[in-house]
Design a protein around this motif. Sequence first.
Motif, PDB file in Angstrom:
ATOM      1  N   SER A 109      51.508   9.927 145.601  1.00 43.14           N
ATOM      2  CA  SER A 109      51.738   8.918 144.566  1.00 43.14           C
ATOM      3  C   SER A 109      51.189   9.370 143.222  1.00 43.14           C
ATOM      4  CB  SER A 109      51.116   7.581 144.977  1.00 43.14           C
ATOM      5  OG  SER A 109      51.854   7.006 146.026  1.00 43.14           O
ATOM      6  N   ASP A 110      50.011   9.995 143.223  1.00 47.80           N
ATOM      7  CA  ASP A 110      49.435  10.509 141.973  1.00 47.80           C
ATOM      8  C   ASP A 110      50.352  11.555 141.348  1.00 47.80           C
ATOM      9  OD1 ASP A 110      47.212   8.900 142.366  1.00 47.80           O
ATOM     10  OD2 ASP A 110      45.940  10.542 143.101  1.00 47.80           O
ATOM     11  N   ILE A 111      50.853  12.468 142.180  1.00 49.67           N
ATOM     12  CA  ILE A 111      51.713  13.542 141.686  1.00 49.67           C
ATOM     13  C   ILE A 111      53.035  12.981 141.168  1.00 49.67           C
ATOM     14  CG2 ILE A 111      53.021  15.593 142.384  1.00 49.67           C
ATOM     15  CD1 ILE A 111      50.620  16.208 144.288  1.00 49.67           C
TER      16      ILE A 111
ATOM     17  N   ALA B  80      61.280   6.767 138.871  1.00 54.08           N
ATOM     18  CA  ALA B  80      60.162   7.150 139.740  1.00 54.08           C
ATOM     19  C   ALA B  80      58.925   6.311 139.441  1.00 54.08           C
ATOM     20  CB  ALA B  80      59.857   8.639 139.588  1.00 54.08           C
ATOM     21  N   ILE B  81      58.652   6.077 138.168  1.00 55.32           N
ATOM     22  CA  ILE B  81      57.489   5.271 137.777  1.00 55.32           C
ATOM     23  C   ILE B  81      57.673   3.821 138.215  1.00 55.32           C
ATOM     24  CG2 ILE B  81      56.163   4.390 135.805  1.00 55.32           C
ATOM     25  CD1 ILE B  81      56.994   7.060 134.368  1.00 55.32           C
ATOM     26  N   VAL B  82      58.864   3.287 138.023  1.00 57.87           N
ATOM     27  CA  VAL B  82      59.146   1.905 138.441  1.00 57.87           C
ATOM     28  C   VAL B  82      59.024   1.769 139.959  1.00 57.87           C
ATOM     29  CG1 VAL B  82      60.941   0.124 138.570  1.00 57.87           C
ATOM     30  CG2 VAL B  82      60.532   1.339 136.414  1.00 57.87           C
ATOM     31  N   LEU B  83      59.531   2.747 140.698  1.00 54.31           N
ATOM     32  CA  LEU B  83      59.411   2.709 142.162  1.00 54.31           C
ATOM     33  C   LEU B  83      57.957   2.801 142.614  1.00 54.31           C
ATOM     34  CD1 LEU B  83      62.479   4.918 143.141  1.00 54.31           C
ATOM     35  CD2 LEU B  83      62.172   2.480 143.675  1.00 54.31           C
ATOM     36  N   ASP B  84      57.160   3.563 141.885  1.00 54.84           N
ATOM     37  CA  ASP B  84      55.732   3.651 142.196  1.00 54.84           C
ATOM     38  C   ASP B  84      55.085   2.276 142.046  1.00 54.84           C
ATOM     39  OD1 ASP B  84      53.350   5.266 142.814  1.00 54.84           O
ATOM     40  OD2 ASP B  84      52.768   4.867 140.741  1.00 54.84           O
TER      41      ASP B  84
ATOM     42  N   PRO C  13      58.323  -7.044 152.795  1.00 56.94           N
ATOM     43  CA  PRO C  13      57.438  -6.307 151.875  1.00 56.94           C
ATOM     44  C   PRO C  13      57.096  -4.899 152.375  1.00 56.94           C
ATOM     45  CG  PRO C  13      56.616  -8.529 152.215  1.00 56.94           C
ATOM     46  CD  PRO C  13      57.726  -8.330 153.187  1.00 56.94           C
ATOM     47  N   TYR C  14      56.822  -4.778 153.652  1.00 57.27           N
ATOM     48  CA  TYR C  14      56.471  -3.474 154.219  1.00 57.27           C
ATOM     49  C   TYR C  14      57.651  -2.508 154.105  1.00 57.27           C
ATOM     50  CZ  TYR C  14      54.440  -0.075 157.450  1.00 57.27           C
ATOM     51  OH  TYR C  14      53.918   1.064 158.007  1.00 57.27           O
ATOM     52  N   ARG C  15      58.842  -2.984 154.439  1.00 55.41           N
ATOM     53  CA  ARG C  15      60.035  -2.130 154.380  1.00 55.41           C
ATOM     54  C   ARG C  15      60.352  -1.723 152.936  1.00 55.41           C
ATOM     55  NH1 ARG C  15      62.918  -6.142 157.353  1.00 55.41           N
ATOM     56  NH2 ARG C  15      64.559  -5.892 155.826  1.00 55.41           N
ATOM     57  N   ILE C  16      60.150  -2.641 151.992  1.00 55.40           N
ATOM     58  CA  ILE C  16      60.370  -2.322 150.578  1.00 55.40           C
ATOM     59  C   ILE C  16      59.383  -1.262 150.115  1.00 55.40           C
ATOM     60  CG2 ILE C  16      60.189  -3.230 148.213  1.00 55.40           C
ATOM     61  CD1 ILE C  16      61.394  -5.858 149.311  1.00 55.40           C
TER      62      ILE C  16
ATOM     63  N   LYS D 266      59.521   6.515 149.638  1.00 60.11           N
ATOM     64  CA  LYS D 266      60.451   7.621 149.894  1.00 60.11           C
ATOM     65  C   LYS D 266      61.362   7.862 148.687  1.00 60.11           C
ATOM     66  CE  LYS D 266      60.343   6.801 154.830  1.00 60.11           C
ATOM     67  NZ  LYS D 266      60.987   6.158 155.968  1.00 60.11           N
ATOM     68  N   SER D 267      61.844   6.791 148.090  1.00 59.89           N
ATOM     69  CA  SER D 267      62.783   6.909 146.964  1.00 59.89           C
ATOM     70  C   SER D 267      62.132   7.535 145.739  1.00 59.89           C
ATOM     71  CB  SER D 267      63.356   5.541 146.606  1.00 59.89           C
ATOM     72  OG  SER D 267      64.073   5.010 147.686  1.00 59.89           O
ATOM     73  N   LYS D 268      60.890   7.184 145.473  1.00 56.20           N
ATOM     74  CA  LYS D 268      60.249   7.730 144.268  1.00 56.20           C
ATOM     75  C   LYS D 268      60.071   9.241 144.387  1.00 56.20           C
ATOM     76  CE  LYS D 268      55.388   6.883 145.433  1.00 56.20           C
ATOM     77  NZ  LYS D 268      54.213   6.074 145.084  1.00 56.20           N
ATOM     78  N   GLN D 269      59.902   9.738 145.602  1.00 54.05           N
ATOM     79  CA  GLN D 269      59.798  11.183 145.792  1.00 54.05           C
ATOM     80  C   GLN D 269      61.138  11.857 145.518  1.00 54.05           C
ATOM     81  OE1 GLN D 269      57.423  12.317 149.398  1.00 54.05           O
ATOM     82  NE2 GLN D 269      57.426  10.081 149.659  1.00 54.05           N
TER      83      GLN D 269
END
Length: 134
Positions: A29-31, A73-77, A105-108, A114-117
């Motif tokens: 997440s940091d990266i 990516a930032i929004v997904l984070d 919530p868990y599935r989101i 996964k999507s942000k990566q």
Amino acid sequence: MSDKNEGITLEDRKQNLYTTRTLVTGKISDIVRFIGLGLVAIFYTIRSSPDADTYGAADKYILYVFGVFGVIAIVLDYLQYVANHYAIEEALLSKDKRFNDQGRPYRIAELAFKSKQIFTFGGALALVILVLRT
């Protein structure tokens, strides 16, 4: 060859794996955040430069791809953090105090992680392509 897990209980091994997973996912997440913000900064720098008009249509398209992917990516984070907040609240309200891995919530949160990566990798790849084209 000796097993460094020798003498450690199965429960301790499981806890070690959870701890390692938490460290690794936190670092991912940091990266992602770092690269996403970098993509946006590079996009803005190029787009606001006096030479921005010298880019061809294909290069401008690539420029916008990595800029938009960085923002996504930032929004997904952020979405992952929000969804995890609600997943934790849901777990705290449950009788067994466990995550409901089938809950929304868990599935989101999992999907956002996964999507942000994917968007980060795609944005970085687009930047590499733009660099190679110039």
